[in-house]
Design a protein around this motif. Structure first.
Motif, PDB file in Angstrom:
ATOM      1  N   SER A 242       0.837  -1.203   0.000  1.00  0.00           N
ATOM      2  CA  SER A 242       0.000   0.000   0.000  1.00  0.00           C
ATOM      3  C   SER A 242       0.869   1.248   0.000  1.00  0.00           C
ATOM      4  O   SER A 242       1.980   1.261   0.533  1.00  0.00           O
ATOM      5  N   GLY A 243       0.320   2.296  -0.609  1.00  0.00           N
ATOM      6  CA  GLY A 243       1.000   3.589  -0.596  1.00  0.00           C
ATOM      7  C   GLY A 243       0.626   4.448   0.597  1.00  0.00           C
ATOM      8  O   GLY A 243       1.195   5.530   0.783  1.00  0.00           O
ATOM      9  N   ILE A 244      -0.313   3.980   1.421  1.00  0.00           N
ATOM     10  CA  ILE A 244      -0.778   4.775   2.554  1.00  0.00           C
ATOM     11  C   ILE A 244       0.350   5.148   3.531  1.00  0.00           C
ATOM     12  O   ILE A 244       0.355   6.273   4.063  1.00  0.00           O
ATOM     13  N   PRO A 245       1.323   4.263   3.822  1.00  0.00           N
ATOM     14  CA  PRO A 245       2.419   4.692   4.704  1.00  0.00           C
ATOM     15  C   PRO A 245       3.154   5.935   4.194  1.00  0.00           C
ATOM     16  O   PRO A 245       3.614   6.748   5.002  1.00  0.00           O
ATOM     17  N   LEU A 246       3.244   6.106   2.879  1.00  0.00           N
ATOM     18  CA  LEU A 246       3.874   7.318   2.328  1.00  0.00           C
ATOM     19  C   LEU A 246       3.040   8.550   2.669  1.00  0.00           C
ATOM     20  O   LEU A 246       3.581   9.613   3.005  1.00  0.00           O
ATOM     21  N   LEU A 247       1.718   8.413   2.556  1.00  0.00           N
ATOM     22  CA  LEU A 247       0.834   9.537   2.899  1.00  0.00           C
ATOM     23  C   LEU A 247       0.956   9.888   4.370  1.00  0.00           C
ATOM     24  O   LEU A 247       1.061  11.079   4.731  1.00  0.00           O
ATOM     25  N   LYS A 248       0.964   8.897   5.244  1.00  0.00           N
ATOM     26  CA  LYS A 248       1.038   9.168   6.681  1.00  0.00           C
ATOM     27  C   LYS A 248       2.336   9.895   7.033  1.00  0.00           C
ATOM     28  O   LYS A 248       2.338  10.819   7.859  1.00  0.00           O
ATOM     29  N   THR A 249       3.411   9.500   6.405  1.00  0.00           N
ATOM     30  CA  THR A 249       4.690  10.193   6.648  1.00  0.00           C
ATOM     31  C   THR A 249       4.610  11.641   6.197  1.00  0.00           C
ATOM     32  O   THR A 249       5.082  12.552   6.884  1.00  0.00           O
ATOM     33  N   ARG A 250       4.000  11.876   5.043  1.00  0.00           N
ATOM     34  CA  ARG A 250       3.901  13.240   4.511  1.00  0.00           C
ATOM     35  C   ARG A 250       2.988  14.102   5.391  1.00  0.00           C
ATOM     36  O   ARG A 250       3.281  15.292   5.620  1.00  0.00           O
ATOM     37  N   LEU A 251       1.908  13.524   5.893  1.00  0.00           N
ATOM     38  CA  LEU A 251       1.005  14.300   6.741  1.00  0.00           C
ATOM     39  C   LEU A 251       1.671  14.732   8.036  1.00  0.00           C
ATOM     40  O   LEU A 251       1.393  15.818   8.568  1.00  0.00           O
ATOM     41  N   GLN A 252       2.560  13.906   8.550  1.00  0.00           N
ATOM     42  CA  GLN A 252       3.274  14.259   9.777  1.00  0.00           C
ATOM     43  C   GLN A 252       4.188  15.466   9.581  1.00  0.00           C
ATOM     44  O   GLN A 252       4.547  16.130  10.549  1.00  0.00           O
ATOM     45  N   GLU A 253       4.542  15.743   8.337  1.00  0.00           N
ATOM     46  CA  GLU A 253       5.440  16.859   8.034  1.00  0.00           C
ATOM     47  C   GLU A 253       4.709  18.192   7.874  1.00  0.00           C
ATOM     48  O   GLU A 253       5.338  19.239   7.799  1.00  0.00           O
ATOM     49  N   LYS A 271     -13.666   0.928   3.500  1.00  0.00           N
ATOM     50  CA  LYS A 271     -13.340  -0.468   3.784  1.00  0.00           C
ATOM     51  C   LYS A 271     -11.881  -0.776   3.451  1.00  0.00           C
ATOM     52  O   LYS A 271     -11.228  -1.566   4.127  1.00  0.00           O
ATOM     53  N   ARG A 272     -11.402  -0.170   2.389  1.00  0.00           N
ATOM     54  CA  ARG A 272     -10.052  -0.467   1.926  1.00  0.00           C
ATOM     55  C   ARG A 272      -8.987   0.120   2.838  1.00  0.00           C
ATOM     56  O   ARG A 272      -7.931  -0.491   3.047  1.00  0.00           O
ATOM     57  N   PHE A 273      -9.216   1.301   3.407  1.00  0.00           N
ATOM     58  CA  PHE A 273      -8.126   2.030   4.053  1.00  0.00           C
ATOM     59  C   PHE A 273      -8.332   2.378   5.526  1.00  0.00           C
ATOM     60  O   PHE A 273      -7.405   2.873   6.169  1.00  0.00           O
ATOM     61  N   TYR A 274      -9.512   2.153   6.074  1.00  0.00           N
ATOM     62  CA  TYR A 274      -9.760   2.701   7.410  1.00  0.00           C
ATOM     63  C   TYR A 274      -8.837   2.113   8.476  1.00  0.00           C
ATOM     64  O   TYR A 274      -8.466   2.801   9.434  1.00  0.00           O
ATOM     65  N   LYS A 275      -8.431   0.852   8.327  1.00  0.00           N
ATOM     66  CA  LYS A 275      -7.576   0.248   9.345  1.00  0.00           C
ATOM     67  C   LYS A 275      -6.198   0.901   9.394  1.00  0.00           C
ATOM     68  O   LYS A 275      -5.578   0.962  10.454  1.00  0.00           O
ATOM     69  N   GLN A 276      -5.719   1.384   8.247  1.00  0.00           N
ATOM     70  CA  GLN A 276      -4.407   2.030   8.207  1.00  0.00           C
ATOM     71  C   GLN A 276      -4.462   3.480   8.680  1.00  0.00           C
ATOM     72  O   GLN A 276      -3.433   4.060   8.989  1.00  0.00           O
ATOM     73  N   LEU A 277      -5.669   4.054   8.747  1.00  0.00           N
ATOM     74  CA  LEU A 277      -5.798   5.480   9.076  1.00  0.00           C
ATOM     75  C   LEU A 277      -6.723   5.704  10.269  1.00  0.00           C
ATOM     76  O   LEU A 277      -7.219   6.809  10.476  1.00  0.00           O
ATOM     77  N   GLN A 278      -6.912   4.674  11.089  1.00  0.00           N
ATOM     78  CA  GLN A 278      -7.933   4.748  12.123  1.00  0.00           C
ATOM     79  C   GLN A 278      -7.592   5.714  13.258  1.00  0.00           C
ATOM     80  O   GLN A 278      -8.472   6.047  14.055  1.00  0.00           O
ATOM     81  N   HIS A 279      -6.327   6.174  13.344  1.00  0.00           N
ATOM     82  CA  HIS A 279      -5.993   7.120  14.406  1.00  0.00           C
ATOM     83  C   HIS A 279      -6.355   8.555  14.018  1.00  0.00           C
ATOM     84  O   HIS A 279      -6.174   9.481  14.819  1.00  0.00           O
ATOM     85  N   VAL A 389       4.340  14.313  -5.941  1.00  0.00           N
ATOM     86  CA  VAL A 389       4.550  12.882  -6.143  1.00  0.00           C
ATOM     87  C   VAL A 389       5.270  12.286  -4.934  1.00  0.00           C
ATOM     88  O   VAL A 389       6.326  12.771  -4.530  1.00  0.00           O
ATOM     89  N   LEU A 390       4.679  11.239  -4.374  1.00  0.00           N
ATOM     90  CA  LEU A 390       5.289  10.469  -3.297  1.00  0.00           C
ATOM     91  C   LEU A 390       5.836   9.182  -3.915  1.00  0.00           C
ATOM     92  O   LEU A 390       5.065   8.337  -4.377  1.00  0.00           O
ATOM     93  N   SER A 391       7.131   9.032  -3.935  1.00  0.00           N
ATOM     94  CA  SER A 391       7.738   7.930  -4.678  1.00  0.00           C
ATOM     95  C   SER A 391       7.601   6.596  -3.950  1.00  0.00           C
ATOM     96  O   SER A 391       7.776   6.504  -2.725  1.00  0.00           O
TER      97      SER A 391
END
Length: 402
Positions: A242-253, A271-279, A389-391
């Motif tokens: 998943s690319g979601i970890p890249l988004l979470k890192t960028r949001l922290q910045e 359904k697809r992403f809520y578990k990775q972004l539940q915080h 772009v998040l590589s």
């Protein structure tokens, strides 16, 4: 002179020394040639003999019965170290299609154990592929990977030709990285006669020849329909990233990282992403039909005062994202941004998205994050706000070491 073969039994008995015994018995006693005492044997009858088996030395001791027990002095066999074991870095040869040249270079730059390799992509006068893999004999016994982009039906055949050929070159293992699995994104199996092309592509990839190391490993990021992961056969090993970890890192910045809320344009995205972004605080939108129109509404969640980030796996025309942006702005969002793993944008539909320039979410987006899974889009939106772009390079380099 009599030979051993012609000597009589009586003569042989005369030449064989009798074993001393403190308690003579009328019955014959067993005698072992390696344990028979010589003239210099100790009076106690305890003997030591060495027996070499494959270079190992065995020690024999008397056990009080007249028999000698051997205790092999054998060292444990050395177990060969397998490449790719725990704590090891695999040395990988990375091939790629022409569209993925930039991403392949970034992946190779992330890890010294990844070596970039080239393929000659040519065409015959009739337009069919004329392909060549340089130094094919030198990749025998090596771990090999191929970075693919199935951006259009026209490029799939030539890449499949390479993908089917590489495992046959006696390589140690084969990994196919297909960041975007393109088919099935718009298919609806509603009527008899509808064809599931996603199943066709999955079946084609499931028949990649097996390499010396076993089935092919397939790496895909954020596959669109969750059921598509079950389309693959047993002859391939799909790895869904998943690319979601890249988004979470960028949001922290971001300077307002403590004021982020995540919005999903429909229940499928939730359904697809809520578990990775539940915080994060969450907002769920949905589409309702009013007459001939489908209108986006907020199903649950509160956007007031928040920097709301709309999250989905892909974008095509972008109409749903724009409607979500407008609804969130109308419900008091301070900023609206968007993230998709796969920016497809057919017919230059990316041109619809403008940067808000600080004027507020009613007019445009603050940020639009995409990954480089679709290289043609990356080239088109380069240096164009609000796109960023998040590589996937780090994620791919890590997946290659699995």
């Amino acid at each position: 002179m009599a030979t051993a073969a012609s000597a009589s039994p009586a003569a042989l008995r005369a030449k064989t020394p009798a074993a001393p015994s403190a308690h003579p018995s009328p019955k014959s006693s067993l005698a072992f040639p390696w344990a028979s005492p010589g003239p210099s044997a100790p009076a106690s009858g305890k003997l030591h003999a060495s027996l070499h088996l494959g270079g190992a030395r065995s020690i024999g001791t008397a056990n009080g019965t007249g028999l000698h027990v051997l205790h092999p002095d054998v060292k444990p066999l050395a177990v060969p170290k397998m490449a790719g074991g725990a704590g090891d870095q695999k040395s990988i040869l990375l091939y790629h299609c022409e569209e993925m040249t930039d991403l392949a270079r970034q992946v190779a730059a992330r890890n010294d154990d990844i070596q970039l390799c080239s393929i000659s992509w040519r065409k015959f006068p009739d337009g069919f592929p004329d392909l060549f893999i340089p130094n094919a004999q030198n990749i025998r016994g090596r771990h090999v990977a191929f970075l693919a982009s199935f951006s259009s039906p026209g490029v799939i055949f030539e890449q499949l030709s390479i993908i089917y050929n590489l495992p046959k070159l006696f390589i140690a293992s084969f990994t196919l990285i297909l960041p975007f699995f393109p088919t099935g994104t718009s298919e609806r199996m509603e009527d008899e006669g509808d064809v599931a092309t996603a199943f066709t592509l999955a079946r084609s990839l499931s028949h990649i020849p097996i390499s010396r190391g076993g089935p092919t490993s397939l790496v895909i990021f954020d596959i669109h329909a969750l059921q598509e992961r079950f389309y693959f056969g047993d002859a391939i090993l799909p790895c869904f990233e998943s690319g979601i970890p890249l988004l979470k890192t960028r949001l922290q910045e971001l300077p307002d990282s403590d004021n982020i809320a995540i919005a999903f344009p429909d229940d499928g995205a939730w359904k697809r992403f809520y578990k990775q972004l539940q915080h994060f605080p969450m907002i769920i939108c949905n589409k309702v039909r009013e007459g001939d129109q489908r209108i986006v509404r907020i199903k649950e969640g509160d956007a007031r005062g928040r920097h709301v980030v709309i999250v989905d796996d892909l974008v095509q025309s972008g109409g749903t994202l724009i409607e979500c942006q407008k609804v969130l702005a109308a419900h008091g969002a301070a900023k609206v941004s968007a993230y998709v793993t796969h920016g497809i944008f057919p017919n230059k539909s990316w041109e619809k998205f403008k940067h808000d320039n600080g004027e507020g979410p009613e007019h445009a987006l603050s940020h639009f994050w995409i990954t480089d899974s679709c290289p043609l889009t990356v080239e088109a939106v380069k240096d164009r706000r609000p796109f960023e772009v998040l590589s996937l390079a780090d994620s791919i380099a890590s997946a290659l070491q699995i």
